[in-house]
Every structure is written in C-alpha cells, then in structure tokens.
Write a protein that holds these residues in place. Structure first.
Motif, short mmCIF file in Angstrom:
data_model
loop_
_atom_site.label_atom_id
_atom_site.label_comp_id
_atom_site.label_asym_id
_atom_site.label_seq_id
_atom_site.Cartn_x
_atom_site.Cartn_y
_atom_site.Cartn_z
N TRP A 14 0.81 -1.22 0.00
CA TRP A 14 0.00 0.00 0.00
C TRP A 14 0.85 1.27 0.00
O TRP A 14 0.42 2.31 -0.48
N GLU A 15 2.03 1.19 0.58
CA GLU A 15 2.80 2.41 0.81
C GLU A 15 3.22 3.05 -0.51
O GLU A 15 3.71 2.37 -1.42
N GLU A 16 3.04 4.37 -0.60
CA GLU A 16 3.41 5.09 -1.82
C GLU A 16 4.93 5.24 -1.91
O GLU A 16 5.60 5.45 -0.89
N LYS A 17 5.45 5.14 -3.12
CA LYS A 17 6.88 5.25 -3.35
C LYS A 17 7.23 6.64 -3.86
O LYS A 17 6.45 7.25 -4.59
N GLU A 18 8.39 7.11 -3.48
CA GLU A 18 8.81 8.43 -3.93
C GLU A 18 8.88 8.46 -5.45
O GLU A 18 9.43 7.56 -6.08
N GLY A 19 8.32 9.50 -6.03
CA GLY A 19 8.26 9.61 -7.48
C GLY A 19 6.91 9.27 -8.06
O GLY A 19 6.61 9.63 -9.21
N SER A 20 6.06 8.59 -7.28
CA SER A 20 4.72 8.28 -7.77
C SER A 20 3.84 9.51 -7.65
O SER A 20 4.13 10.44 -6.90
N ALA A 21 2.72 9.52 -8.39
CA ALA A 21 1.83 10.69 -8.39
C ALA A 21 1.19 10.92 -7.03
O ALA A 21 0.78 12.04 -6.71
N ALA A 22 1.10 9.87 -6.22
CA ALA A 22 0.48 9.99 -4.90
C ALA A 22 1.51 10.00 -3.78
O ALA A 22 1.15 9.87 -2.61
#
Length: 641
Positions: free
Chosen positions: A445-453
């Motif tokens: 679930w965790e958002e990764k740096e560089g993603s839109a979210a």
C-alpha cells in the motif's frame, strides 16, 4: 499552529529553562524574567493511578476540506515560508477524520473513561462542515457507549486557517468566487466560512441533540444580534455554560453585506468530576482586538498567541469562588493554548487562580509536539513557599507523532493527587498498541517516492496538491479493499475523475468534491469491507505524517525522538497546587493552607454576590499584590506582538 508559533514557543521554552530554580532555594527572586516561572519537571515512570477520574483526551485533529480552492494562505509558498501546516499531504486531509473515528471507536470500546474531551482545533480552514463532521463524530461515538463528551474552541475553530478574522468574499452557487484567494473559496463544498459565533452555535446544537441543553434554538434566537447566555445543563456531568457572542458589524462589503467580526466571542463550560471536583473548559481563543493578516503588523495573530478576556476571567473567578463556598474539591482548568503561549495578562490571571488552592492542574493542546508535562511556580498567598501548578500539553492527532491519550487523576494516599498520563502515539509502527491489536499495514500500500500519490508530491509545484489527491483517491477506490465501502458512488466517481489531472484548478476542485465527501466522512462508510479499507486509510495517514516529519526534522533528531517515544509507555506526576517539587506539603499542611485560603475567598465571594462590604475582594487582591511586590520587575514579554 504555525511554524512561527513553534519557533516562539521553542525560544521561550529555552529562556525559561535557564530559570529553573533549585527546589532547595525556591524564592522566586533569582532574577528570572517572569513573575510566574516554569521549569520542566522530572517525569516519574510508574503505575497509573487507580480509582479516581479517567479522561480520554484528543486534540488538534484539523478536519480539512480538501475539495476547496487553494488560496495564498493554503499554498506551497505559505507551506514553505510561513506556516508549515498550511498544506498537508492529501492523504492526511482525506483520511484524518478516519483516524479520529477509529481512535474514538476503539478507545471507548476497550476502556471506560469518565469523559471524552477534545482540546480544540476540530476544524482547519474554519469551514462549517469541517467542524460539523468532527462534532458529529464525537457525539456519535460517545453516545454509542454512553460516555459524556465535550469540546473547547481552538484558534482554527472560528478563524481562517487559525489566524485571521475577516468578512469572507461571497461565492456563487456554482462555486465561482470573485476573489480567487478567498476564505469562501477555500470552504467550497464544505458549507461556508465559520466565524467564532458559527462554531459556538454548531457546538451548542450538538449539546442540545445530546440532551444537555433544552430549547437551544429558542435560546440562540435570543442572542442572534449579539449578547450573552448563561445556560444550566439538563443532565450531568455538564453543570453550566456561558457564551457571549459579540457580533460587531463594521463597514459594509462591496456587495452590501455587513462585515461581521466575532473575535471577542467566547464559550466557557463547567463539568462535574468525581469526588466533588469539576473541570472548567476555557476559551483561550478570545481576543480584545481584530486579528492581523500576518505577524509583520502590530496586531495579534491567533496562531501565535492565545488570550482570555476579562469578561471570561470574571466568570472563572466566580465559579472558583462558588466551589470554595461549597467546600468542593479543586478545579481542573482546560484550554486550547498552553500557558506559555497565552498573552501575558491572560497567563498571569490563570496562574493567579492557583493561589486560591483550588486549581488541580491545567490541560492544553495546540503545539502539535509530543506531549509534555511542565511545572509552573506561582506566588503563595499564605506562605513564603511558592506553589507548583502542573500543566499537561497533549499532541496533535494528525501531525507527528499522531498522539492522543488517557489521563487518570486519583488521590495518592498522602492527601494530594497523582496524575498518570498514558499517551498513544500512532507514528509508532504498532500504533502504540499491544501486539495483534494494531491495524495491519500491507507493505504494497505504501506510496513510493516519485509516484503521483507520493506523500510529499504536493510540495513540488503550485497545484500538485490536487493531482496528488486525485492519484490517492483513484488508487484507494481501485483496490479490492474498497469494494462494498463506496460502491454506491463508483459511477459518480468514475465520471468525476475522468482526466482530472489535466483540468484547471476550479474544475479539479469540482471533480474531486464528490470523492472527498465520500471517503473523508466516517459515517458514510458501509460495514461491508470497511475493516481493511479503514486499515488502508490509517496506514496511509501514518506514512504521510512520518514522511512530513522526516522532511522537516534532521534525520539524527528523528531517530533519537522515535527511540525515546517508543520507550515512553506512560508517566506519573504530582497534580494539584502544592509547594516546591522537592518537598511536597504534608496532608496536614495542605489542609491548613486550604482552610486559610478558603476563608478569604468565601468572604470575597459573599461580598461580591450578596452586596456586602466590597473590601473583601480588594483584600485578596492586595495580598497577592504585596507578595508579587517582592519579585523582580517584569521584562518585555516575548509573546506580545
């Protein structure tokens, strides 16, 4: 609270810390700059107090309308240069209310607090729907378990972004506003801009719905043009409340509407506790002048300093005197602002009440830092020993370390009182809970740096906040976890989200409004599939908050603070007005002192209420003035603007 306020607090704390007096030589004459001195006490870890009173304390959840227009006060520039909470990650705004709802549901199910108290800043931008949503969540969860609940106003509950008071530019029904940078635009899709009177009316209506107040709509009409109400409660533990709405029409706006300013309105409440004690819930966001737009002018800014005006202080004085007269226990004072961040005269007045021997302690919020216990030393009217008044400051529910807690207050067997504070910090990987009872965070679930979210994506460009919110919403609604939770709005969501990332700001706001309304309000979540969906929301909020903290705090400080916080399972400390920390008074000394002070204040109370010789009041004031005359002269107060 804004960054300037945090900096001010840190500077004052550092200065006062240098004035910590050795307990053996506590004379209040050591050359420190204040008449009322504060030191940071040594916290005593130990078992919680048994019996007595348990309060569930939450603060600063800052429900935010994420579907409103971005304004100059809610912008990337403001976030970087001025108030580093002008914008938070979209995940915090979308799911902050889910955090509050989950905390209340879990705590009230697993524990039996005597009372739930919200320490202020229910809203963020200060929109009516922000406050209404939080109030409804408090009432709904508390009523499920039959637990009394109360709230006090914070600076965000009636002032735009917690700082400003002005008549907002009106917007059209289609959401368009003549002034793009407007309070009304920021509140689009969240009711309307909420001044102080609006918040008080919303709160009183909720108390009426909960059965505490009778005929509240009729009573509110009595002061629709401005005035005061003193209301008796219809059921315990609320005893009474007083509200004054100082509606002040000034010049008219361009469209002819009156410019209503309510900066000096206030709400004060008294609630009964066990053992004859009571709590007085203060309004520390009451000002005697119109608030400034920013701190570069010579007027006060609500985010920087709190105030309690004389009219409210007189009520506190009267209520304390009445408690003295009926030989009741000491009063617990509760306010949004810490004592250190009240303007000088307000702080002096509240600390002065400790000289009555009738102040149990002081609870506050506002700071958004890990909870802290602080001792204040004040003049003693019956002895050369200074009195100690203890303050507990509670952290925020949405900013690191995402904190709330339980406060137990009970006699310690020596005629005095011990308080036990058990903070629960959600930034802890286990959400501050025993193994097996915390929400399960799926690593995918965790958002990764560089993603839109990505949690910090909003800070890169002017309108990236809307793109981040759209990406976070799309991902959530596309996950299996959301099936059954929002099925009734999937069609509306699909239409609203189409090409949302390419739309201009106003169109993005409209497209996202339907989504935001559905996923941000706990009462709209269905039961089917809600557990994993809620876990997703809680985990996203936690990750977003930690990402913000890591960005703003040095890495080494973060590691140290996390280690210290994870090892802190609770603290116990003396509560109630007493002599210096090294040599607490015996029960006999305490009783003698209480008796002497009570006699003086009962005499003053009778003079005030029965029209007897008024010299009694002057006698008490003169005694305090004489004691203060032995202290060093006041220096310029850092908190004054």
């Amino acid at each position: 609270m804004d960054e300037v306020g945090r900096t001010t607090r840190a500077a004052i704390g550092a200065r006062l810390g240098t004035c910590a007096l050795a307990a053996a030589v506590m004379t209040l004459g050591s050359g420190c700059p204040k008449r009322f001195e504060t030191v940071k006490p040594a916290l005593l870890t130990g078992p919680s107090a048994s019996g007595g009173v348990e309060l569930l304390l939450v603060a600063d959840n800052h429900a935010t309308n994420s579907a409103g227009m971005l304004t100059r006060e809610r912008s990337v520039l403001a976030d970087k240069l001025g108030t580093n909470v002008s914008l938070r990650p979209a995940q915090v705004d979308l799911w902050g209310q889910q955090v509050l709802d989950w905390v209340l549901e879990r705590e009230l199910r697993e524990h039996a607090p005597e009372m739930l108290v919200h320490l202020g800043d229910l809203a963020n931008i200060s929109c009516t729907e922000e406050a209404r949503t939080t109030l409804e969540t408090l009432r709904r969860r508390a009523e499920e378990k039959g637990v009394p609940w109360f709230a006090i106003p914070g600076n965000h509950d009636g002032f735009y972004m917690g700082n400003q008071a002005y008549n907002p530019v009106q917007c059209e029904e289609d959401g368009s506003c003549r002034n793009f940078n407007s309070w009304s635009g920021a509140c689009n899709h969240a009711g309307q801009p909420m001044n102080k009177d609006d918040f008080i009316e919303l709160y009183l209506r909720e108390l009426g719905s909960a059965g505490y107040l009778k005929d509240i709509e009729v009573r509110l009409k009595e002061i629709s043009a401005g005035g005061c109400l003193e209301l008796e409660s219809q059921k315990p533990p609320l005893t009474r409340l007083v509200t004054c709405m100082h509606k002040r029409p000034t010049r008219r706006t361009k469209d002819g509407a009156p410019n209503i300013i309510t900066y000096d309105s206030f709400l004060i409440q008294q609630v009964a506790l066990r053992d004859g004690r009571s709590a007085v819930l203060l309004d520390t966001s009451q000002y005697d002048r119109r608030l400034a737009w920013h701190s570069l002018v010579s007027r006060v800014m609500a985010g920087l300093v709190g105030q309690v005006r004389t009219d409210q202080l007189e009520i506190v004085r009267r209520w304390i005197a009445q408690e003295q007269a009926r030989r009741a226990g000491p009063v617990l004072l509760i306010g949004h602002y810490p004592l250190a961040e009240l303007e000088r005269q307000s702080r002096k007045a509240l600390l002065g009440f400790a000289a009555t021997g009738m102040v149990l302690g002081y609870l506050s919020g506002h700071v958004h830092a890990p909870s802290e216990v602080r001792d204040w030393f004040v003049p003693n009217p019956v002895s050369d020993k200074p009195l100690r008044l203890t303050e507990l400051n509670v952290g925020s529910l949405v900013d690191w370390p995402m904190e709330y807690g339980r406060l137990q207050i009970a006699p310690n067997g020596a005629g005095l009182t011990t308080a036990s504070w058990k903070p629960v910090r959600l930034a802890d990987p286990s959400f501050g809970l025993p193994e097996g009872s915390a929400p399960v965070c799926d690593a995918s679930w965790e958002e990764k740096e560089g993603s839109a979210a990505w949690y910090r994506e909003y800070a890169d460009k002017k309108y990236a906040y809307y793109d981040q919110q759209a990406a976070a919403s799309s991902r959530f609604l596309g996950l299996p976890e959301s099936v059954g939770v929002l099925a009734r709005v999937i069609g509306e969501r699909d239409a609203a989200q189409q090409d949302v990332g390419q739309k201009p700001q106003k169109e993005k706001m409209k497209a996202l409004a339907a989504i935001q309304r559905e996923i941000a309000v706990p009462s709209r979540w269905a039961d089917d599939g809600a557990e994993r969906a809620r876990n997703y929301a809680l985990c996203q909020t936690r990750w977003a908050t930690i990402a913000e903290h890591r960005h703003r705090a040095p890495a080494e400080a973060l590691v140290s603070k996390e280690r210290d916080l994870l090892s802190l399972k609770g603290v116990s400390f003396p509560f109630g007005t007493a002599a210096d920390a090294a040599a607490p008074w015996t029960a006999e000394e305490y009783a003698q002192r209480q008796s002497r002070v009570r006699e003086a204040w009962v005499k003053a109370f009778r003079a005030e209420t029965l029209g007897e010789e008024s010299g009694a009041l002057e006698e008490v004031d003169e005694e305090l003035a004489l004691l203060e005359s032995r202290l060093p002269p006041l220096e310029e107060d850092e908190l004054e603007q």
